[in-house]
Enzyme design. Structure first.
Site, PDB file in Angstrom:
ATOM      1  N   CYS A  53       1.085  -1.020  -0.282  1.00 53.01           N
ATOM      2  CA  CYS A  53       0.281  -0.033   0.500  1.00 53.01           C
ATOM      3  C   CYS A  53       0.841   1.058   0.293  1.00 53.01           C
ATOM      4  CB  CYS A  53      -0.576  -0.294   0.869  1.00 53.01           C
ATOM      5  SG  CYS A  53       0.248  -0.474   2.930  1.00 53.01           S
ATOM      6  N   HIS A  94      -3.106   5.760   4.799  1.00 52.46           N
ATOM      7  CA  HIS A  94      -1.204   6.624   4.613  1.00 52.46           C
ATOM      8  C   HIS A  94      -1.003   8.112   4.918  1.00 52.46           C
ATOM      9  CE1 HIS A  94      -1.009   2.215   6.569  1.00 52.46           C
ATOM     10  NE2 HIS A  94      -0.430   1.662   4.903  1.00 52.46           N
TER      11      HIS A  94
END
Length: 340
Positions: free
Chosen positions: A129, A241
């Site tokens: 990711c 994130h």
């Protein structure tokens, strides 16, 4: 023409997001199978306005299924992805199991879609990711100025560790208000009100496995000549994130050309206002598809450098959406065909 689609790991955070993304993007589904471990068989998950009963992965026959999107954990993918692939089902795997296999394409559709033409084992790997959002932002800059080196610090949400990681942050946060001692199970230290500079295990050179993944995956996806130094940190954020990226290029950089390239890049949203709040934070990217770039500026410490801030929904673009986009790109390239 529709496709028979299996989602493996359907009861997990990423599996549920895959089902949601398939429905939202109106992927051409003729039949859907939700698969998980025997203990989850019989549970129900949502697919658009439908309810799907979870089936046992261990006894499922992939024969006649067109594509399977896997997110069950590396050891499970190692066992069952080759079984599905051998049955003629194209596997798009979200785990780390096949990413560095030279015979398995590692794909971010906005960056290296042509890698899909090199499929050999009927398996395609979805990158980590943190890697995905960074290479989406770096690709238009690399095309302009030729990237040489990246130094990145990540601020990664607990959902990267799955539902159990999110539950631990919630429990520790709630417990702090009633003086309950924190239970540390999913992370190396207390995560509530804290930052942990370790994601995955340590390697011999002092880097963690997560930091190694960012280096080798970026080189495989973007350019094998690019050097990457990552410091990956788990932070008390549920979803989204963040990354502080410093990029060094071979050619002189021009800030306005960089802005223009980012504005026009697929999968990137540039929101860079030099004022209070003129940037994107993780809480604002939840449920969104893009890699958001802010704080774009020249790095004066190297001859040709740029620095920027990048955030993205790690469950969506960092996992589920990228996997679905791979399947969509395969259809567009006439590489995914429905069984008769």
């Amino acid at each position: 023409m529709g496709y028979r689609v299996a989602v493996v790991g359907a009861t997990g955070a990423v599996g549920r997001e895959i089902l949601k993304t398939l429905a939202e993007r109106e992927f051409p589904v003729d039949a859907i199978a939700a698969l998980a471990s025997p203990r989850s068989a019989g549970r129900e998950v949502s697919f658009g306005n439908k309810v799907v009963k979870v089936e046992n992965l261990e006894t499922f026959d992939f024969t006649g299924w067109d594509v399977a999107l896997f997110s069950p954990g590396a050891s499970v993918s190692a066992k069952y992805a080759p079984i599905a692939a051998k049955a003629g089902c194209v596997v798009i795997d979200n785990t780390s199991q096949f990413r560095m296999d030279p015979d398995v394409p590692l794909v971010v559709p906005e960056v290296n879609p042509d890698a899909l033409k090199q499929i050999k084992r009927n398996i395609i790997a979805n990158p980590n990711c943190s890697t995905i959002q960074m290479v989406v932002a770096l690709k238009p800059l690399h095309d302009l100025f030729t990237l040489k080196r990246v130094v990145v610090s990540t601020y990664q949400a607990v959902s990267g560790a799955g539902k159990d990681g999110m539950d631990e942050l919630f429990a520790q946060t709630r417990g702090s208000f009633v003086n309950d001692p924190p239970k540390v199970e999913q992370f190396q230290k207390q995560i509530a009100f804290n930052c942990i500079p370790q994601i995955d295990r340590f390697m011999e050179d002092g880097a963690t496995k997560e930091e190694w993944k960012m280096r080798v995956e970026t080189r495989k996806i973007l350019d094998p000549d690019v050097e990457v130094l990552a410091t990956c940190v788990r932070v008390p954020v549920f979803i989204g994130h963040s990354e502080a990226v410093v990029a060094e290029f071979a050619e002189p950089v021009d800030l306005e050309r960089a802005r223009e390239a980012l504005r026009g890049a697929e999968g990137v949203v540039l929101l860079d206002q030099r004022e209070d709040g003129g940037y994107v934070t993780p809480i604002e990217c939840v449920g969104e598809d893009a890699s958001y770039v802010s704080r774009l500026r020249v790095d004066p410490t190297v001859p040709h450098g740029l620095a920027f801030w990048c955030v993205s929904d790690n469950l969506r673009k960092g996992a589920a959406l990228n996997a679905v986009q791979i399947a969509e790109t395969m259809i567009a390239l006439d590489l995914l065909r429905a069984h008769a």
